[in-house]
Write an enzyme that holds these catalytic residues in place. Structure first.
Site, PDB file in Angstrom:
ATOM      1  N   HIS A   1       2.558  -1.890   0.932  1.00 35.08           N
ATOM      2  CA  HIS A   1       2.603  -3.235   0.357  1.00 35.08           C
ATOM      3  C   HIS A   1       4.021  -3.680   0.016  1.00 35.08           C
ATOM      4  CE1 HIS A   1      -1.596  -1.974  -0.794  1.00 35.08           C
ATOM      5  NE2 HIS A   1      -1.810  -3.074  -0.114  1.00 35.08           N
TER       6      HIS A   1
ATOM      7  N   HIS B   1       0.379   0.664  -2.532  1.00 33.60           N
ATOM      8  CA  HIS B   1       1.193   1.721  -1.925  1.00 33.60           C
ATOM      9  C   HIS B   1       2.395   1.180  -1.159  1.00 33.60           C
ATOM     10  CE1 HIS B   1      -0.596   0.794   1.976  1.00 33.60           C
ATOM     11  NE2 HIS B   1      -1.770   0.753   1.353  1.00 33.60           N
TER      12      HIS B   1
ATOM     13  N   LYS C   1      -7.781  -0.315  -5.191  1.00 32.41           N
ATOM     14  CA  LYS C   1      -7.160   0.533  -4.158  1.00 32.41           C
ATOM     15  C   LYS C   1      -5.696   0.741  -4.540  1.00 32.41           C
ATOM     16  CE  LYS C   1     -10.104   0.192  -0.276  1.00 32.41           C
ATOM     17  NZ  LYS C   1      -9.965  -0.961   0.613  1.00 32.41           N
TER      18      LYS C   1
END
Ligand code: ARG
Length: 560
Positions: free
Chosen positions: A130, A127, A124
């Protein structure tokens, strides 16, 4: 020196311990009236006297000495004046002796703190969401280590679940190794996104089958998944490197699959597991929470089940004093439930589990083009900030050497500082312009202050390290008081899980240094003694700011 403790020892108040008194002592916003203050309002009830009188009586009794030069009452506050020369001597000596260790302590010796942070999801996007967990966790890791704790940094990878069956299905249909080689995580993520928008019933069934194959240890399925995991880790490690973040363990969700059994058995034994619509749950209704689902009706485990097993594993493996989870406030309920279940299981260490929740980060410039629709990749934010930093740095000093290197420190610093400067629970809107403002409450302002101090020291003849301590003037004294707060600030940052205290400390010290720099001539001081003293103060400031920025994970350029 711990002034609060020092004052408290000399200020007996009936019904209160010295530690309680020390804790009540604050630093007034306007230090012209005093360097420390004890608000006397809360004693009024206990002593049956108006606060103003209590303050006056205590002031009359307080013994002034070479550390605290006096105590006086102001509007219900008991104010203390620190002996400025004494403080200067002590602080400068301590900084000279401890250098890069100034601010550290052995406070946490023998204790372990586990910190679960960043905890990315395989395949994933890594982004902007985070950012906070990564840099907050990284800062807490260094802060606790600095205080003598054994810190264990854990990246609780999201590496288990049916989504990996989907990924394999998508890869087999549309993907190929060459593309994955070339575009790494972006290629994998695209496959995943495509699956979610184009999957048919048939593909969903296929995906479930692939997930089953992973679980059964099928060579091909496991191999592909391992490859996706490796690529994701390779990618995030590059970013961790730029952010100066490290981990001791990458044990993710899949690590706990074979460790859930005993925990589930214990739940059963203790009569905590009940059936609810086919699922096995812990009823939390008496505590005003929805049930904690341990096993789904098809027998599959959940995120929470894995977290439960992870908590046990961490306690057994690390025997932590505290176990922190640096996770967004969206998961408040999850952690409340998790900790409650541990408590119901009779684990006294449930009280040592802490959810360090933080707010959301968004970009002011929300229109930024991304490769993935709406998702803003953290790497893009960092790259963009470094690029802008290069412009800003070049404009300020066109002749600067190693511009790229400086821009990396300034740009990464701005992103990190942006996420750490405010109280962690607040939502943040990140603005490149504001984050790179030389005159703002920014890391670049602090870094520039360090470069300024370095440049003064570069022009000085050696020997200032041993300069005699003088009675400081107002600017010097303000600066010394500020840097003397560092050890307490680090401790408070750990106790409150709040690195923003260190970030704010940096700005405060930088502001005081700049006032000192502009108001007092350092290299052209009135006397040789004063010049040397000021140089020593400049050197001490540089040491302290460097230590503080390092704790936050921000580099310090020598020249800017
Ligand atoms: N991977 C999770 C997410 O992205 C965060 C995991 C946090 N750590 C934990 N032990 N639950 O939401």
């Amino acid at each position: 020196m711990d002034y609060r403790a020092y004052i408290a020892e000399r200020l007996p108040i009936e019904g209160m311990t010295a530690a309680e008194i020390a804790e009540s002592i604050t630093v007034p916003p306007d230090t012209s009236l005093g360097d420390y203050a004890l608000p006397c309002f809360k004693f009024a009830k206990l002593m049956r006297k108006p606060p103003a009188r209590i303050a006056e009586e205590l002031a009359a009794k307080y013994p002034a000495d070479e550390v605290i030069s006096g105590a006086f009452a102001v509007n219900g506050y008991l104010n203390f004046k620190v002996n400025a020369k004494g403080l200067a001597g002590e602080t400068l000596a301590r900084i000279a002796e401890e250098g890069a260790r100034y601010g550290s302590s052995a406070f946490g010796a023998g204790k372990t703190v586990c910190i679960d942070y960043s905890s990315v999801n395989i395949a994933k996007p890594f982004h902007i969401g985070h950012l906070s967990t990564t840099v907050l966790g990284g800062a807490l890791y260094r802060i606790f280590s600095f205080l003598g704790y054994r810190a264990v940094g854990i990246n609780h990878l999201g590496d288990y679940g049916t989504q990996f069956g989907k990924l394999i299905c998508a890869y087999k249909r549309w993907g190929n190794e060459a593309d994955v080689q070339a575009r790494g995580i972006h290629a994998i993520n695209e496959l995943y996104v495509r699956f979610n928008s184009e999957a048919t019933e048939e593909m969903e069934a296929e995906a479930r089958e692939y997930f089953r194959l992973i679980e059964q240890g099928d060579e091909e399925a496991v191999g592909l998944f391992a490859r996706f995991k490796e690529l994701t880790l390779e990618y995030v490690r590059k970013i961790y490197g730029r952010l100066h973040v490290t981990f001791d363990s990458y044990a993710g969700e899949s690590f706990y699959i074979d460790k859930m059994g005993p925990v589930i058995d214990e739940l059963k034994e203790k009569g905590l597991l009940v059936e609810s619509r086919g699922a096995q749950v812990v009823d939390l209704e008496p505590y005003g929470m929805p049930p904690f689902i341990v096993l789904r009706s098809d027998g599959a485990s959940l995120y929470g089940t894995r977290d439960l097993a992870a908590a046990f594993y961490r306690k057994q493996t690390y025997d932590f004093e505290k176990c922190l989870y640096v996770v967004a406030y969206q998961q408040n309920l999850h952690f409340k439930q998790l900790f409650k279940v541990l408590e119901l299981m009779g684990k006294e260490w449930a009280k040592d589990m802490v959810h360090v929740a933080y707010g959301m980060v968004s970009l002011e410039d929300g229109a930024m083009s991304t490769r993935q629709g709406k998702v803003v990749w953290l790497e893009d934010v960092i790259d963009r900030c470094v690029e802008k930093a290069l412009g800003v740095v070049t404009e300020k000093n066109p002749a600067l050497e190693n511009k790229e290197e400086v821009a990396e420190k300034v740009g990464v610093g701005a992103v990190v500082f942006g996420a750490l400067y405010n109280n962690k629970i607040k939502d943040i809107v990140f603005s490149y312009e504001k984050a790179l403002n030389f005159d703002g409450e920014t890391s670049v302002y602090v870094q520039y202050t360090c470069a300024r101090a370095s440049s003064v020291l570069a022009k000085a003849e050696p020997g200032w390290e041993n300069a005699a301590v003088l009675s400081p003037n107002a600017q010097e004294s303000d600066l010394i008081k500020a840097i003397a707060e560092f050890p307490d600030t680090v401790k408070a940052a750990a106790e409150k899980y709040e690195p923003s205290l260190v970030a704010r400390f940096c700005v405060d010290v930088a502001q005081k240094f700049n006032k000192f720099y502009f108001d007092c001539k350092i290299l052209q001081a009135e006397s040789e003694e004063s010049r040397r003293f000021r140089l020593r103060l400049t050197g001490a400031t540089l040491t302290v700011l460097t230590n503080a920025l390092t704790l936050l994970g921000i580099g310090v350029p020598e020249k800017m």
